[in-house]
Design a protein around this motif. Structure first.
Motif, short mmCIF file in Angstrom:
data_model
loop_
_atom_site.label_atom_id
_atom_site.label_comp_id
_atom_site.label_asym_id
_atom_site.label_seq_id
_atom_site.Cartn_x
_atom_site.Cartn_y
_atom_site.Cartn_z
N GLY A 1 0.81 -1.21 0.00
CA GLY A 1 0.00 0.00 0.00
C GLY A 1 0.84 1.26 0.00
N SER A 2 0.17 2.38 0.20
CA SER A 2 0.84 3.67 0.12
C SER A 2 0.49 4.52 1.34
CB SER A 2 0.40 4.39 -1.15
OG SER A 2 0.81 5.73 -1.13
N ILE A 3 1.49 5.16 1.91
CA ILE A 3 1.24 6.04 3.05
C ILE A 3 0.48 7.28 2.62
CG2 ILE A 3 3.45 7.25 2.89
CD1 ILE A 3 1.67 6.30 6.14
N THR B 1 -3.11 6.52 2.62
CA THR B 1 -3.58 6.45 4.01
C THR B 1 -3.86 7.85 4.56
OG1 THR B 1 -2.28 4.46 4.40
CG2 THR B 1 -3.00 5.67 6.33
N LEU C 1 -7.01 9.33 2.86
CA LEU C 1 -8.23 8.72 3.39
C LEU C 1 -8.51 9.17 4.82
CD1 LEU C 1 -8.02 5.09 2.01
CD2 LEU C 1 -9.71 6.81 1.41
N LEU C 2 -7.47 9.27 5.64
CA LEU C 2 -7.68 9.72 7.02
C LEU C 2 -8.13 11.17 7.07
CD1 LEU C 2 -4.70 8.03 8.87
CD2 LEU C 2 -7.13 7.55 9.19
N GLY D 1 -10.02 5.25 6.05
CA GLY D 1 -8.58 5.42 6.28
C GLY D 1 -8.06 4.46 7.32
N TYR E 1 -8.07 0.98 5.75
CA TYR E 1 -6.96 0.84 4.80
C TYR E 1 -5.63 0.65 5.53
CZ TYR E 1 -3.79 1.92 0.94
OH TYR E 1 -2.80 1.86 -0.01
N GLU E 2 -5.40 1.41 6.61
CA GLU E 2 -4.15 1.28 7.36
C GLU E 2 -4.06 -0.08 8.03
OE1 GLU E 2 -0.43 2.12 8.76
OE2 GLU E 2 -1.57 3.12 7.20
N TRP F 1 -5.40 -2.80 6.89
CA TRP F 1 -5.12 -3.73 5.78
C TRP F 1 -3.64 -3.70 5.41
CZ3 TRP F 1 -3.40 -2.35 0.82
CH2 TRP F 1 -3.32 -3.41 -0.08
N ARG F 2 -3.07 -2.49 5.36
CA ARG F 2 -1.65 -2.36 5.01
C ARG F 2 -0.76 -3.10 6.00
NH1 ARG F 2 0.70 2.87 5.29
NH2 ARG F 2 2.42 1.91 4.25
N GLU F 3 -1.04 -2.92 7.27
CA GLU F 3 -0.18 -3.48 8.31
C GLU F 3 -0.45 -4.95 8.59
OE1 GLU F 3 2.39 -2.08 9.78
OE2 GLU F 3 2.12 -0.18 8.72
#
Length: 77
Positions: A20-22, A25, A28-29, A36, A39-40, A42-44
């Motif tokens: 993913g991409s910061i 994130t 979205l936040l 957001g 998504y975060e 999911w990334r982690e």
């Protein structure tokens, strides 16, 4: 908290990156808090790290037996 990891593909040692991409994130936040956060998470949650050198997934901790074995084999060649 972040340990050094070994890439079995190219042999580099370093800190892996998550999927993913910061920037997505942050976007979205800023505009949509709940997506957001999802998504975060999911990334982690992927667990797999991507090598910064060759972009291959599957980095392993340097102190694992498998990484130690692969590093000694690579030194021998």
């Amino acid at each position: 908290m972040s340990k050094k990891q070994y890439c079995p593909n190219c042999g580099s040692i370093g800190k892996g990156t998550v999927r993913g991409s910061i920037s997505i994130t942050v976007l979205l936040l800023f505009f949509f808090i709940v997506p957001g956060i999802i998504y975060e998470l999911w990334r982690e949650s992927g667990g797999r790290k991507k090598c910064k050198s060759c972009a291959a997934f599957g980095m392993i901790p340097v102190d694992s037996p498998n990484a130690k074995k692969l590093m000694t084999e690579k030194e021998g060649t």
